[in-house]
Design a protein around this motif. Structure first.
Motif, PDB file in Angstrom:
ATOM      1  N   UNK A   1       0.808  -1.069  -0.028  1.00 56.93           N
ATOM      2  CA  UNK A   1      -0.036   0.076   0.033  1.00 56.93           C
ATOM      3  C   UNK A   1       1.124   1.282   0.020  1.00 56.93           C
ATOM      4  N   UNK A   2       1.007   1.983  -1.130  1.00 58.71           N
ATOM      5  CA  UNK A   2       1.910   3.180  -1.436  1.00 58.71           C
ATOM      6  C   UNK A   2       1.254   4.476  -0.386  1.00 58.71           C
ATOM      7  N   UNK A   3       0.070   4.381   0.195  1.00 60.73           N
ATOM      8  CA  UNK A   3      -0.416   5.303   0.736  1.00 60.73           C
ATOM      9  C   UNK A   3      -0.072   5.368   2.170  1.00 60.73           C
ATOM     10  N   UNK A   4       0.508   4.192   2.760  1.00 64.42           N
ATOM     11  CA  UNK A   4       0.721   3.970   4.049  1.00 64.42           C
ATOM     12  C   UNK A   4       2.037   3.689   4.341  1.00 64.42           C
ATOM     13  N   UNK A   5       2.954   4.686   4.185  1.00 61.90           N
ATOM     14  CA  UNK A   5       4.177   4.902   4.761  1.00 61.90           C
ATOM     15  C   UNK A   5       4.548   6.238   5.498  1.00 61.90           C
ATOM     16  N   UNK A   6       5.351   5.793   6.417  1.00 60.62           N
ATOM     17  CA  UNK A   6       5.427   7.151   7.207  1.00 60.62           C
ATOM     18  C   UNK A   6       6.888   7.985   7.046  1.00 60.62           C
ATOM     19  N   UNK A   7       7.120   9.132   7.139  1.00 60.01           N
ATOM     20  CA  UNK A   7       8.554   9.678   7.220  1.00 60.01           C
ATOM     21  C   UNK A   7       8.725   9.257   9.106  1.00 60.01           C
ATOM     22  N   UNK A   8      10.021   9.342   9.098  1.00 58.03           N
ATOM     23  CA  UNK A   8      10.740   8.925  10.592  1.00 58.03           C
ATOM     24  C   UNK A   8      11.767  10.064  11.075  1.00 58.03           C
ATOM     25  N   UNK A   9      11.444  10.182  12.373  1.00 56.07           N
ATOM     26  CA  UNK A   9      12.617  10.784  12.958  1.00 56.07           C
ATOM     27  C   UNK A   9      12.908  10.152  14.211  1.00 56.07           C
ATOM     28  N   UNK A  10      14.236   9.717  14.387  1.00 52.68           N
ATOM     29  CA  UNK A  10      14.768   9.011  15.282  1.00 52.68           C
ATOM     30  C   UNK A  10      15.864   9.733  16.023  1.00 52.68           C
ATOM     31  N   UNK A  11      15.673  10.498  17.069  1.00 49.92           N
ATOM     32  CA  UNK A  11      16.575  11.496  17.541  1.00 49.92           C
ATOM     33  C   UNK A  11      16.825  11.682  19.133  1.00 49.92           C
ATOM     34  N   UNK A  12      17.922  11.772  19.483  1.00 48.73           N
ATOM     35  CA  UNK A  12      18.347  11.892  20.823  1.00 48.73           C
ATOM     36  C   UNK A  12      18.091  10.762  21.694  1.00 48.73           C
ATOM     37  N   UNK A  13      18.124   9.631  21.278  1.00 51.37           N
ATOM     38  CA  UNK A  13      17.761   8.305  21.863  1.00 51.37           C
ATOM     39  C   UNK A  13      19.062   7.476  22.281  1.00 51.37           C
ATOM     40  N   UNK A  14      19.055   6.743  23.400  1.00 47.98           N
ATOM     41  CA  UNK A  14      19.935   5.853  23.829  1.00 47.98           C
ATOM     42  C   UNK A  14      19.515   4.534  23.501  1.00 47.98           C
ATOM     43  N   UNK A  15      20.461   3.815  22.737  1.00 48.30           N
ATOM     44  CA  UNK A  15      19.873   2.442  22.358  1.00 48.30           C
ATOM     45  C   UNK A  15      20.976   1.436  23.031  1.00 48.30           C
ATOM     46  N   UNK A  16      21.209   0.559  23.908  1.00 46.48           N
ATOM     47  CA  UNK A  16      22.201  -0.351  24.486  1.00 46.48           C
ATOM     48  C   UNK A  16      21.716  -1.521  25.204  1.00 46.48           C
ATOM     49  N   UNK A  17      22.750  -2.337  25.007  1.00 47.43           N
ATOM     50  CA  UNK A  17      22.339  -4.024  25.770  1.00 47.43           C
ATOM     51  C   UNK A  17      21.350  -4.420  25.067  1.00 47.43           C
ATOM     52  N   UNK A  18      21.326  -4.651  23.764  1.00 47.16           N
ATOM     53  CA  UNK A  18      19.974  -5.178  23.337  1.00 47.16           C
ATOM     54  C   UNK A  18      20.534  -6.466  22.284  1.00 47.16           C
ATOM     55  N   UNK A  19      19.697  -7.486  22.063  1.00 48.11           N
ATOM     56  CA  UNK A  19      20.211  -8.382  20.839  1.00 48.11           C
ATOM     57  C   UNK A  19      19.578  -7.755  19.653  1.00 48.11           C
ATOM     58  N   UNK A  20      20.192  -8.346  18.492  1.00 46.11           N
ATOM     59  CA  UNK A  20      19.642  -8.274  17.114  1.00 46.11           C
ATOM     60  C   UNK A  20      20.181  -7.008  16.245  1.00 46.11           C
ATOM     61  N   UNK A  21      19.416  -5.888  16.676  1.00 47.71           N
ATOM     62  CA  UNK A  21      19.985  -4.604  16.032  1.00 47.71           C
ATOM     63  C   UNK A  21      19.229  -3.460  16.948  1.00 47.71           C
ATOM     64  N   UNK A  22      19.821  -2.328  16.271  1.00 49.64           N
ATOM     65  CA  UNK A  22      19.641  -1.125  17.217  1.00 49.64           C
ATOM     66  C   UNK A  22      18.301  -0.460  16.454  1.00 49.64           C
ATOM     67  N   UNK A  23      18.206  -0.528  15.309  1.00 49.82           N
ATOM     68  CA  UNK A  23      16.844   0.311  14.463  1.00 49.82           C
ATOM     69  C   UNK A  23      16.858  -0.430  13.362  1.00 49.82           C
TER      70      UNK A  23
END
Length: 749
Positions: free
Chosen positions: A558-580
């Motif tokens: 569905x081409x109408x249902x995609x968002x823009x994304x701002x991922x800002x100022x976050x701390x990502x740590x001590x987790x498995x797989x991937x950050x984002x």
């Protein structure tokens, strides 16, 4: 196309059209078997109850739930419900319900074929309700549960006047902190007050509030990327609300049992702020390794925090209303740093078990050779792949939602799952274990996950730790074409067993084809009609012919249902797989974050139409001013570099277009051992400029170049500062490994 609903002359007693359910409502409905029909039974036959045929109504099959739009000028809703005669005499067992967003408005007794239909006449003033929900409950056995809603009609009238928005005190509704008594009923009463007065704020006295599964509201719908249980037991249903705020003022909500803590659905401008969400007994368990000695280790598991017994020679963990055998594979956290022990990935810690004393066990398994030591912590992941029933917070058909300082400390599945929702703002809070619990883990999968959303997704200044997957994952769910019925008709199917049953297309929306072999986007078309022929299947008709070379095995999104994304100022740590993880053609900005001690890649740009069926080629990604420190200490799916562009392409050689485009990695700081910085497949326009890279020797080198490119073009590597052991390093063409790239694809300066 939505059926019009005409209003006749009278103002107070006139009924609307006989079947007041829109085509969109029908597509949004869900049921466990068969197809929902208008003016026919689930088998497509006339609606017949106790020998009487009803000209109008809905034929469904329990278990089902149909969200129904309340037309303007409505005061009441009338009709009847019963088991269709096609079930066979005395067969079927259905209980019918009509729900508002927070309460059961009407409920039948248990009904079988041959029972007279149960009539209802309920108040649903349009001033208070935009949606009601028709449920058919199979009562645990869905054989022959042919459920009919017949003679449906809206009754016109003025209804109740809305109240002025106000600040509401939680204590006025019986909400009491500091007790383990169930607060669910009081919360639902308060939510009704919010519905009656749009623009209101419910303020709670700061404290600890407890919610039990026994008081939850039962709902039936499908949640993307999770298991699909028959029912979601919802504690806090923020459903069908407008312009309201739930302010916990720093409170913690503790949940007991198998339930979905918070649902925001069919609502606009809902704000939740100042709340932490946790489980009394989490759906992971934890043990501390006390001794590592040769071919065995010893572990202590707190019986009070993580109730358990030994069955068939291994751990069986129990909670409030649930019990799960441990899978023997989980995550090992360093007891001091809280990071995942390097190289352990999804670690198998199972061996012959001997109980030394209550809560203290010896396991015959050599974990020392993997770098595991006394003091490290095991997270027991019970039934890893089939233990994901509910997120902590679900957004479904929600618009303009804000979570302000909302912290999710534990979840059965994702922390937050948003689907078919628009404009979502997360500020502060995040997903991380609550310090006082002593836990090292938080969620069973992604911290936040956005499937088929649009508008803007903004996540800023949050803390993400201890989750079993990404801090943020944004994508569309695409469907596979099973049959091209004719030039304008497609029979399609959801493929992944955890992502099906929610509405991916509605009439009037824009469909884009994907040639699965090469992930090539093709020729958008408008959707004319949608039929839900089963939980995982659709029949879609288009406004014009599909391309002649599109067919079985290709996909649609569905081409109408995609968002823009701002991922800002976050701390990502001590987790498995991937950050984002980002899979969207709208602009993506990843800025001023700190990615630290993540076991896999910090950032993944994905996309596929062959496995997970999560699509959305990235066209504009800016990754700037972030700190990447000591990530990629283990290997997981698609984690080939700190930043990995990894669409799944069956035929890379035959591809004629690039999948991802315009990825700018600028002014970042990398503090890392010797692992690849960028891995990319089918990406055109990669800029790696102005970054500072400092190599260390904390972990063994991968012995691979910093840049690995497979069929990429227009790659610019320039003006970076690189040091190793305090000495400058100059990159050359030898530091870039290429495959299927044009001769002049890469420039290194």
């Amino acid at each position: 196309m939505i059926r019009s609903i005409a209003l006749f002359a009278s103002l107070t007693t006139t009924t609307f059209a006989a079947v007041p359910v829109t085509d969109d409502d029908i597509v949004m409905g869900s049921q466990s078997h068969g197809e929902l029909h208008r003016d026919a039974s689930v088998e497509g036959k006339p609606l017949t109850i106790v020998g009487k045929t009803h000209a109008t109504g809905l034929g469904t099959h329990a278990t089902s739930e149909i969200p129904v739009s309340v037309p303007a000028g409505t005061a009441r809703f009338t009709g009847a419900a019963g088991v269709d005669d096609s079930a066979g005499a005395g067969k079927g067992s259905v209980k019918f319900r009509i729900l508002s967003g927070n309460a059961v408005l009407w409920e039948s007794s248990e009904m079988k074929s041959g029972d007279a239909p149960a009539a209802f006449d309920i108040a649903v003033p349009a001033t208070l309700h935009r949606k009601i929900y028709l449920q058919a409950d199979d009562l645990g056995d869905h054989d022959f549960d042919h459920a009919d809603w017949v003679d449906l009609a809206w009754v016109a009238g003025e209804g109740s006047a809305l109240k002025q928005g106000a600040v509401l005190d939680g204590t006025a509704f019986g909400l009491k902190p500091g007790t383990e008594d169930d607060q669910t009923a009081a919360m639902r009463t308060a939510i009704q007050a919010l519905r009656e007065a749009p623009g209101s704020t419910l303020k709670l006295a700061k404290g600890e509030y407890h919610f039990h599964a026994t008081g939850a509201l039962q709902r039936h719908f499908h949640i993307s990327n999770h298991e699909q249980p028959e029912w979601h037991s919802v504690s806090i249903p923020l459903v069908d609300l407008q312009g309201i705020t739930l302010d916990g003022q720093g409170s913690t909500f503790i949940f007991h049992g198998d339930l979905l803590p918070m649902l925001i659905q069919d609502s606009t401008k809902v704000t939740v702020k100042g709340i932490g969400l946790d489980y009394s007994i989490p759906h992971h368990s934890q043990g501390v390794i006390t001794k590592v000695d040769g071919e065995a280790y010893e572990v202590e598991v707190d019986q009070k925090k993580y109730p358990h017994e030994i069955r068939n020679g291994w751990f069986f963990f129990t909670g409030e209303g649930w019990g799960k055998a441990d899978a023997g594979t989980g995550i090992i956290f360093d007891g001091k740093t809280r990071g995942i022990v390097a190289g352990t990935s999804d670690y198998g810690y199972k061996g012959k078990l001997t109980e030394l004393s209550p809560g203290h066990y010896r396991v015959e398994k050599n974990v020392g050779k993997s770098g595991i030591k006394a003091g490290d912590v095991i997270t027991f992941r019970q039934n890893i792949w089939v233990s994901r029933p509910h997120p902590a917070v679900t957004l479904y058909r929600a618009k303009d939602t804000t979570l302000d300082e909302v912290a999710i400390h534990s979840a059965q599945g994702m922390g937050l799952l948003a689907q078919r929702s628009e404009n979502i703002h997360l500020t502060g809070g995040g997903v991380f274990p609550r310090k006082e619990t002593g836990r090292y883990f938080s969620t069973n999968a992604d911290a936040t996950h956005f499937s088929n959303c649009k508008g803007a997704v903004i996540a800023e200044n949050g803390h993400y730790e201890g989750m079993m997957d990404d801090a943020i994952n944004v994508h569309a769910t695409c469907l596979r074409i099973e049959e091209k019925v004719d030039a304008r008709t497609l029979r399609c199917k959801f493929i992944h067993n955890q992502a099906f049953g929610f509405e991916t297309f509605l009439p009037g929306e824009t469909l884009q084809f994907i040639q699965a072999k090469w992930l090539t986007p093709r020729d958008p078309r408008k959707v004319k009609t949608v039929r839900r022929t089963g939980e995982d299947s659709l029949v879609i008709t288009l406004d014009s012919d599909a391309p002649s070379d599109i067919g079985k095995g290709d996909a649609i999104e569905n081409l109408d249902w995609f968002p823009s994304v701002i991922f800002r100022g976050n701390l990502v740590h001590n987790n498995r797989a991937r950050g984002s993880l980002f899979t969207t053609p709208k602009p993506v900005l990843v800025e001023n974050n700190r990615f630290e001690d993540i076991a896999g890649s910090a950032i993944l740009l994905a996309g596929d139409a062959n496995g997970w069926y999560e699509s959305g080629a990235c066209h504009d990604v800016v990754i700037r001013k972030n700190v990447f420190k000591d990530n990629l200490t283990s290997r997981f799916q698609f984690t080939e570099a700190l930043i990995s562009c990894y669409p799944e392409l069956p035929d890379l050689k035959g591809q004629t277009e690039y999948y991802h485009r315009n990825v700018r990695i600028e002014d970042n700081t990398f503090e890392t051992f010797d692992v690849p910085l960028v891995f990319a497949i089918s990406t055109q326009g990669i800029s790696f400029r102005g970054n500072k890279v400092t190599y260390n020797d904390k972990f063994p080198s991968w012995k691979k170049p910093p840049f690995i490119l497979n069929r990429c073009d227009k790659v610019d590597i320039a003006n970076n500062t690189v040091t190793r052991d305090g000495k400058p390093v100059k990159w050359t063409a030898a530091d870039v490994k290429t495959n299927l790239c044009p001769p002049d694809a890469v420039k290194v300066k």
